[in-house]
Write a protein that holds these residues in place. Structure first.
Motif, PDB file in Angstrom:
ATOM      1  N   HIS A  12      -5.592  72.746  41.505  1.00  0.00           N
ATOM      2  CA  HIS A  12      -5.226  72.449  40.125  1.00  0.00           C
ATOM      3  C   HIS A  12      -4.587  73.700  39.512  1.00  0.00           C
ATOM      4  N   VAL A  13      -3.514  73.522  38.759  1.00  0.00           N
ATOM      5  CA  VAL A  13      -2.843  74.662  38.146  1.00  0.00           C
ATOM      6  C   VAL A  13      -2.783  74.440  36.635  1.00  0.00           C
ATOM      7  N   ASP A  92      -3.253  69.798  50.406  1.00  0.00           N
ATOM      8  CA  ASP A  92      -2.854  68.389  50.489  1.00  0.00           C
ATOM      9  C   ASP A  92      -2.391  67.880  49.129  1.00  0.00           C
ATOM     10  N   VAL A  93      -2.937  68.493  48.062  1.00  0.00           N
ATOM     11  CA  VAL A  93      -2.630  68.049  46.705  1.00  0.00           C
ATOM     12  C   VAL A  93      -2.432  69.264  45.808  1.00  0.00           C
ATOM     13  N   VAL A  94      -1.361  69.265  45.018  1.00  0.00           N
ATOM     14  CA  VAL A  94      -1.204  70.226  43.926  1.00  0.00           C
ATOM     15  C   VAL A  94      -1.105  69.418  42.642  1.00  0.00           C
ATOM     16  N   HIS A  95      -2.020  69.691  41.737  1.00  0.00           N
ATOM     17  CA  HIS A  95      -2.150  68.931  40.491  1.00  0.00           C
ATOM     18  C   HIS A  95      -1.883  69.877  39.316  1.00  0.00           C
ATOM     19  N   PRO A 115       2.164  67.364  50.292  1.00  0.00           N
ATOM     20  CA  PRO A 115       2.300  65.897  50.378  1.00  0.00           C
ATOM     21  C   PRO A 115       2.092  65.154  49.064  1.00  0.00           C
ATOM     22  N   ALA A 116       1.056  65.533  48.310  1.00  0.00           N
ATOM     23  CA  ALA A 116       0.754  64.837  47.055  1.00  0.00           C
ATOM     24  C   ALA A 116       0.895  65.802  45.886  1.00  0.00           C
ATOM     25  N   ARG A 117       1.793  65.458  44.986  1.00  0.00           N
ATOM     26  CA  ARG A 117       1.994  66.268  43.785  1.00  0.00           C
ATOM     27  C   ARG A 117       1.711  65.385  42.572  1.00  0.00           C
ATOM     28  N   ILE A 118       0.820  65.868  41.714  1.00  0.00           N
ATOM     29  CA  ILE A 118       0.397  65.102  40.535  1.00  0.00           C
ATOM     30  C   ILE A 118       0.614  65.975  39.304  1.00  0.00           C
TER      31      ILE A 118
END
Length: 370
Positions: A12-13, A92-95, A115-118
């Motif tokens: 999470h950023v 796998d995810v950057v939110h 792969p997954a960007r939110i």
């Protein structure tokens, strides 16, 4: 032999990890993540030392926090820093949360093939600014995340502002097992608050946008047995104290500064008030109502979506007489109705539990909204 489920690496950023609704929600996403997942929070601004000093709630999560101490202004080299970090960690995810993290981390995640960007939009009022709209439009096209609105009104504004197809709504949630009713008297003892007064509580940064001055003004139109108690710190404290003095209600206004024990703060109240001038979908109204506290709030942002239809009172924005009338009505309703079994807590349990929110974000990470 039973195979252990493979977890995800999730980053999470945020812009600045300091007390606030957006940041609290991010901590909840960390805390309620699946046990097999590895979750980090990256704060673009600030240092670990500053953050822990200003917000003790961060202490249990120290090993999962990263601070980049970004300088003011545009720092394009920060994209390179984040690219190197993502290449090393292979998340796998950057939110991302808010426009700054989207610009830097969203783009870095796209370039490095995360792969997954939110990206979650926590409010939409800033999109009234033409420059901000253009910047966000550019950032969305560059990062191409799944765009999440945290409220229906935010979703509607995003749809009308951007020609962007991949938008969904996931409403904010809170920990209803933590925020729950208990003894009002015991809670007041925690803060040395009077037992013989009607207490109207307000939580938030002491800044103009949060509108605490409007509650102090409304207090002049409410019987003297009622007092206003403020939880929070900010640059406007002296001005608010002076306003209370000028309006001759100083003895009816209590400032608790930053409160770590928010559960007992809400439990100590007769009514919770959110007098903000701008909001997204606030957590404070959810937390107060989860503790079964009737709530009065200004009709800004997505506040109307958070109020229990049976016990909540929505106020015309910036309208002091209407605010005082709503507070009087809420106080009277609370005194005349001791049975809140079908009241605000049931509404929050049904619509805003944090576990449902986390599961919806997990669905995105697993490609459900692709």
């Amino acid at each position: 032999m039973k195979t252990q489920p493979k977890g995800k690496k999730i980053i999470h950023v945020v812009q600045h990890l300091a007390p606030g609704g957006l940041e609290t929600l991010t901590l909840d996403l960390l805390q309620f993540a699946k046990k097999e997942d590895q979750v980090l929070i990256v704060s673009l601004e600030g240092t670990r030392e500053q953050a822990l000093k200003n917000w003790t709630k961060l202490e249990p999560f120290q090993s999962q926090l990263v601070f980049l101490d970004k300088a003011p202004g545009v720092q394009l080299n920060l994209i390179l820093t984040l690219m190197k970090a993502f290449q090393g960690v292979k998340p796998d995810v950057v939110h991302t949360h808010h426009i700054g993290p989207l610009l830097y981390a969203g783009y870095a995640a796209k370039i490095t093939g995360v792969p997954a960007r939110i990206h979650t939009e926590h409010d939409a009022w800033h999109l009234n600014n033409t420059k901000r709209r253009r910047i966000q439009d550019m950032a969305l096209k560059a990062a191409q995340p799944t765009l999440v609105a945290d409220a229906t009104c935010v979703y509607n504004q995003l749809k009308s502002t951007f020609s962007y197809a991949n938008i969904t709504t996931i409403k904010n949630g809170i920990d209803c097992q933590k925020f729950k009713p208990s003894s009002k008297e015991a809670a007041r003892d925690v803060f040395s608050l009077p037992h013989d007064k009607t207490i109207i509580g307000c939580a938030g940064r002491l800044e103009t946008v949060k509108g605490q001055d409007q509650l102090i003004k409304a207090l002049t139109l409410i019987p003297t047995n009622a007092v206003a108690v403020f939880a929070g710190q900010g640059s406007q404290k002296e001005e608010l104290e002076q306003l209370a003095k000028t309006l001759q209600v100083s003895e009816r206004v209590i400032f608790l500064d930053l409160v770590d024990d928010m559960v007992n703060f809400y439990r100590s109240l007769d009514v919770f008030c959110l007098p903000s001038r701008h909001e997204g979908l606030p957590l404070s109204t959810l937390e107060a109502q989860a503790c079964n506290i009737p709530t009065v709030a200004m009709n800004v942002g997505a506040v109307n979506e958070t109020l229990c239809p049976k016990t909540g009172h929505l106020v015309k924005r910036n309208h002091i007489p209407h605010l005082s009338h709503a507070l009087l009505q809420a106080i009277a309703d609370n005194k005349n109705n001791n049975d809140l079994s079908q009241g605000p807590r049931q509404f929050i349990l049904k619509n805003f539990d944090v576990r449902n929110m986390v599961e919806s974000y997990n669905d995105i990470a697993n490609g459900a909204y692709a």
